[in-house]
Scaffold this active site. Structure first.
Site, PDB file in Angstrom:
ATOM      1  CD  GLU A  49      32.514  34.205  22.767  1.00 59.26           C
ATOM      2  OE1 GLU A  49      31.401  34.362  22.240  1.00 59.26           O
ATOM      3  OE2 GLU A  49      32.723  33.391  23.693  1.00 59.26           O
ATOM      4  CG  ASP A  60      25.096  37.933  25.116  1.00 59.72           C
ATOM      5  OD1 ASP A  60      25.701  36.871  25.325  1.00 59.72           O
ATOM      6  OD2 ASP A  60      25.357  38.695  24.172  1.00 59.72           O
TER       7      ASP A  60
END
Length: 266
Positions: A49, A60
């Site tokens: 990824e 995030d």
């Protein structure tokens, strides 16, 4: 059969699950991804990824936010990320390569342009955490037209009816979010993860890959009992931050090997 499907079929036949590292493209240095991916593949990583830097990474935590800011300071763009995929293929990386990013920058770049370029580069799909199912049709159809997968998310808070809607449209694999909140290494995974995966298993034959919070071999062993793969992101970025430049590649590879010691299915 796609490269993603072939990878999971091969691992399933071997009785193993996939380990999928997350790397922010252009972190720590502009060309670091080109050095790290081949080394981590050689260490046993099965898929990758690759994060597209964005100034507002909503899903995030602080670790990946710092990596993203560093990559932006290094001048990394979507075009650079796609070029990185092409260069990794030129360097004979065989593992599936997926770009993870947020929808607005991709929309500004152009969905058709992005899908055509990623397919030509040898990429395998998109992971877009802020793209809701109701707005995913355009990208999903364009991705499919270019033999790319659009990876969809299922979280502990996803209602059963919505799980059914997601599995009906998903391809490649399903990204199972192991806990609520943003990315980041944790000591334990969600207590209801087993029940969530059992529910999803009833509705799809796609591989199920667990992410968010994975950081140690015990987590990999836990995931191996119930799922098809595990994603390690923040914990790997943490290591890259701490390691001196001359030890980053070897240290990251050693960490992947450490995690993989727990990946054989019981």
């Amino acid at each position: 059969m796609s490269r993603i499907a072939e990878t999971f079929a091969r691992l399933r036949a071997a009785g193993r699950i996939a380990l999928m590292p997350y790397l922010t493209v252009g972190f720590p240095e502009r060309t670091s991804t080109l050095e790290l991916v081949p080394a981590l593949e050689a260490a046993g990583a099965s898929l990758f990824e690759l994060g597209i830097p964005f100034s507002d990474p909503l899903a995030d935590g602080t670790t990946i936010q710092r990596a993203t800011q560093r990559a932006l300071e290094n001048g990394i763009t979507i075009a650079d990320c796609i070029a990185t995929v092409a260069e990794l293929r030129a360097r004979r990386v065989a593992a599936p390569l997926l770009l993870m990013g947020y929808y607005n920058p991709l929309l500004r770049y152009g969905l058709e342009r992005a899908c055509a370029a990623l397919a030509a580069a040898g990429g395998d799909g998109w992971i877009i955490p802020d793209l809701p199912l109701e707005e995913a049709d355009d990208l999903r159809q364009l991705a499919a037209a270019h033999q790319l997968d659009l990876i969809m998310f299922i979280a502990p808070t996803t209602p059963p009816a919505r799980i059914s809607q997601i599995t009906a449209q998903a391809s490649g694999f399903l990204y199972i979010v192991s806990l609520t909140g943003v990315t980041g290494a944790r000591q334990t995974l969600a207590g209801n993860l087993t029940d969530l995966i059992a529910n999803v298993r009833q509705q799809t034959n796609l591989p199920l890959v667990v992410g968010f919070g994975i950081s140690q071999p015990a987590h990999i062993a836990e995931v191996a009992r119930i799922a098809d793969g595990a994603i390690v992101g923040s914990a790997l970025i943490d290591r890259l931050e701490r390691l001196p430049p001359e030890d980053r590649v070897s240290g990251a590879a050693a960490y992947i090997r450490e995690l993989l010691s727990a990946v054989a299915r019981p």
